[in-house]
Design a protein around this motif. Structure first.
Motif, short mmCIF file in Angstrom:
data_model
loop_
_atom_site.label_atom_id
_atom_site.label_comp_id
_atom_site.label_asym_id
_atom_site.label_seq_id
_atom_site.Cartn_x
_atom_site.Cartn_y
_atom_site.Cartn_z
N MET A 1 0.83 -1.20 0.00
CA MET A 1 0.00 0.00 0.00
C MET A 1 0.87 1.26 0.00
SD MET A 1 -2.81 -1.36 2.80
CE MET A 1 -3.97 -0.01 2.54
N ASN A 2 0.24 2.38 -0.22
CA ASN A 2 0.93 3.67 -0.19
C ASN A 2 1.14 4.07 1.27
OD1 ASN A 2 1.89 6.25 -0.49
ND2 ASN A 2 -0.03 7.10 -1.26
N CYS A 3 2.39 4.09 1.71
CA CYS A 3 2.71 4.33 3.11
C CYS A 3 3.06 5.78 3.41
CB CYS A 3 3.87 3.42 3.55
SG CYS A 3 3.51 1.66 3.42
N TYR A 4 2.71 6.69 2.51
CA TYR A 4 3.03 8.11 2.70
C TYR A 4 1.77 8.89 3.08
CZ TYR A 4 7.80 7.73 0.98
OH TYR A 4 9.12 7.40 0.86
N PHE A 5 1.91 9.71 4.12
CA PHE A 5 0.88 10.66 4.51
C PHE A 5 1.48 12.05 4.22
CE2 PHE A 5 -0.03 6.85 6.78
CZ PHE A 5 -1.42 6.80 6.88
N GLY A 6 1.25 12.54 3.02
CA GLY A 6 1.95 13.73 2.59
C GLY A 6 3.41 13.40 2.35
N ASP A 7 4.30 14.10 3.05
CA ASP A 7 5.73 13.80 2.96
C ASP A 7 6.20 12.84 4.04
OD1 ASP A 7 6.00 15.53 0.79
OD2 ASP A 7 6.39 17.28 2.08
N LEU A 8 5.31 12.45 4.92
CA LEU A 8 5.68 11.56 6.03
C LEU A 8 5.50 10.11 5.63
CD1 LEU A 8 6.44 11.13 9.04
CD2 LEU A 8 3.98 11.27 9.56
N HIS A 9 6.58 9.32 5.77
CA HIS A 9 6.52 7.89 5.47
C HIS A 9 6.27 7.11 6.75
CE1 HIS A 9 8.26 3.82 4.81
NE2 HIS A 9 7.59 3.94 3.67
N VAL A 10 5.21 6.28 6.73
CA VAL A 10 4.87 5.44 7.88
C VAL A 10 5.11 3.98 7.48
CG1 VAL A 10 3.07 4.70 9.47
CG2 VAL A 10 3.14 7.08 8.68
N PRO A 11 6.12 3.31 8.05
CA PRO A 11 6.38 1.91 7.70
C PRO A 11 5.21 1.03 8.12
CG PRO A 11 7.70 2.56 9.59
CD PRO A 11 7.08 3.81 9.07
N PRO A 12 4.87 0.01 7.35
CA PRO A 12 3.71 -0.83 7.67
C PRO A 12 3.84 -1.56 9.00
CG PRO A 12 5.02 -1.81 5.91
CD PRO A 12 5.54 -0.43 6.10
N ASP A 13 5.08 -1.86 9.44
CA ASP A 13 5.23 -2.54 10.72
C ASP A 13 5.07 -1.59 11.90
OD1 ASP A 13 7.54 -1.38 9.79
OD2 ASP A 13 8.90 -2.83 10.69
N LEU A 14 4.78 -0.32 11.62
CA LEU A 14 4.46 0.63 12.68
C LEU A 14 2.98 0.59 13.04
CD1 LEU A 14 5.55 2.96 14.49
CD2 LEU A 14 5.00 4.52 12.62
N MET A 15 2.16 0.08 12.14
CA MET A 15 0.71 0.08 12.35
C MET A 15 0.26 -0.68 13.60
SD MET A 15 -0.87 2.05 10.31
CE MET A 15 -2.57 1.46 10.41
N PRO A 16 0.86 -1.84 13.97
CA PRO A 16 0.42 -2.51 15.20
C PRO A 16 0.51 -1.66 16.45
CG PRO A 16 1.69 -4.04 13.85
CD PRO A 16 1.81 -2.68 13.20
N SER A 17 1.36 -0.63 16.45
CA SER A 17 1.44 0.25 17.62
C SER A 17 0.15 1.04 17.79
CB SER A 17 2.62 1.20 17.50
OG SER A 17 2.45 2.07 16.40
#
Length: 494
Positions: free
Chosen positions: A317-333
């Motif tokens: 999936m697209n892991c960018y929120f604007g210019d901020l990159h959110v790695p997919p393994d951060l989602m469980p937090s």
């Protein structure tokens, strides 16, 4: 943390135990948050990348992740035996500290060995270019062997630490029921604080500095947890183990044996019960709890996929929120944030409101059934998202934003509050005093069986979109089976 009598409240013991809980849970949750990517992007990619394709490596990674999680839960069952029948909670926890520290040290060494000189990230092309094409075949067995040993020791140690929940209860007297209940609340709160920091911090460290620095933070918290627990030894209330059959007969000596034979009595009648008899006695007295925990196998299988299959879904999936990159393994937090919010919301708002307006008493089984339903819904949402990701439209795939995973994480977090928290409370309140660790361990056994089953199912070549709906259907079936098995369950305090 409040207590009715400040002079009697175990402030010091709770302070050490809460610190131990938060730091150890940082290590446990942080390891789970990056473990599947460690297998697929680093260990297997570097050692087996030349012999296995990407799809096979991903499936092997999912299988190994589920096996590791199952190993933790099986270790929890062993911990229940040790604590109830042999060592007691304190000594079992010390054993956990030793295994975790040793395993963490070996894992850190292994990661350093695999990592080529001057390479700080897990990219295989850089590693092969820096180290040569023959590295994978030369060090294959050593690398995989050391990594397996490290994960074995570390996860056994983490599994053995599950006796800590009962050890928290041991710090309070029988008259401190209110304080004890609050103590369990603080225990679960600090667990989630550790998870929150690790499931956000570990992926960021992994993405920014690579796996070595990420694992260094995990091993550091394992050491901190060990030091914290051992430092509080002077103030703990250490309850000795209570043998399952309540029989303390000793083996007669030679003179007593002769007298017994003269009187026509059997020496076997005076021997202590064997381990098998103790186990059988415990199973019989906990058959009601076993009937509640057994159908939860499918629930646990679904619950743990948020750290594995859902992460792999997020990678596409697209892991960018604007210019901020959110790695997919951060989602469980995000799950931990929601749990911290949902627990007080449910305890102080939702449950009282339902009981008052509907004039009903919400029992643990009500919560468990509702939680399993929420888990089924979460996988329906994941399946619908998978269908959307795979829509064959130009420029669609890879542009579905990671934010679309939020609804399924909300549903699984709601399920966790309703099921996972209730199971811990249920095991402690419904088990006899001499079987609380064993009852708690049975809950972890259901988790182990669930994750082990998923390890096998991960090898079945099904499309992801089909898997999500199959799991949801299994959960619906289990809800019906669980209702049938436990429709006449009687609580101890009734």
């Amino acid at each position: 943390m409040e207590g009715g009598d400040s002079a009697k409240y175990p402030w010091k013991a709770m302070a050490f135990l809460m610190t131990t809980t938060a730091t150890l849970n940082y290590a446990s949750s942080g390891l789970q948050a990056v473990l599947e990517l460690y297998f697929s992007k680093f260990l297997f990619n570097f050692t087996l990348g030349g012999t296995l394709g990407k799809q096979k490596i991903n499936r092997l990674s999912t299988t190994c992740f589920n096996v590791i999680v199952a190993l933790q839960q099986i270790s929890a069952l062993v911990a229940g035996f040790l604590a109830d029948l042999l060592l007691g909670n304190y000594k079992t926890q010390v054993l956990s500290c030793l295994f975790s520290t040793l395993g963490g040290a070996v894992l850190l060494f292994t990661t350093w060995q695999i990592l080529p000189s001057g390479v700080s990230h897990y990219d295989l092309s850089i590693a092969v270019k820096a180290n040569g094409s023959n590295t994978t075949s030369t060090h294959l067995h050593l690398d995989l062997g050391l990594a397996s040993l490290a994960l074995l020791l570390l996860n056994i140690g983490i599994g053995l630490s599950t006796v800590q929940s009962v050890f928290v209860g041991d710090q309070f007297t029988e008259e401190q029921e209110k304080e004890k209940a609050r103590g369990f609340g603080w225990y679960y709160l600090f667990q989630n604080i550790g998870s929150l920091f690790s499931e956000s911090g570990a992926p960021i460290l992994r993405q920014t500095f690579g796996f070595f620095i990420c694992f260094a933070s995990i091993v550091g918290t394992v050491v901190a947890s060990t030091l914290s627990f051992l430092s509080g030894s002077f103030c703990y209330r250490k309850v000795p183990p209570v043998y399952g059959c309540n029989c303390k007969k000793r083996i007669p000596n030679a003179e007593e044996t002769a007298n017994l034979l003269t009187e026509g009595q059997s020496v076997q009648q005076h021997r202590p019960p064997t381990f098998g008899k103790r186990l059988l006695a415990k199973v019989k007295e906990l058959k009601g709890i076993i009937a509640v925990f057994s159908p939860l196998i499918v629930y646990w299988a679904l619950f743990f996929q948020q750290n594995s299959v859902w992460v792999l879904q997020g990678q596409r999936m697209n892991c960018y929120f604007g210019d901020l990159h959110v790695p997919p393994d951060l989602m469980p937090s995000f799950n931990d944030v929601l749990v911290v919010i949902f627990i007080p919301l449910m305890e102080y708002v939702v449950y009282p409101h339902i009981e008052k307006t509907m004039n009903v008493k919400i029992r643990p089984l009500h919560k468990i059934f509702a939680g399993m339903t929420a888990a089924a819904i979460s996988f329906i949402l994941a399946g619908l998202l998978e269908l959307y990701i795979e829509v064959p439209v130009v420029d669609c795939r890879g542009n579905v934003n990671l934010a679309w995973q939020v609804p399924q994480y909300i549903a699984i977090s709601f399920a966790e509050v309703l099921v996972s928290v209730t199971v811990l409370e249920f095991a402690y309140s419904q088990a006899p005093n001499n079987s609380k660790n064993f009852a708690t361990a049975l809950g972890f056994l259901s988790q182990a069986l669930g994750t082990a089953a998923m390890a096998g199912l991960a090898e079945i070549p099904l499309a992801r979109k089909a898997e999500f709906f199959v799991y949801s259907g299994l959960m619906a079936l289990v809800i019906a089976v669980s209702f049938f098995l436990n429709r006449n369950f009687r609580y101890r305090n009734d």
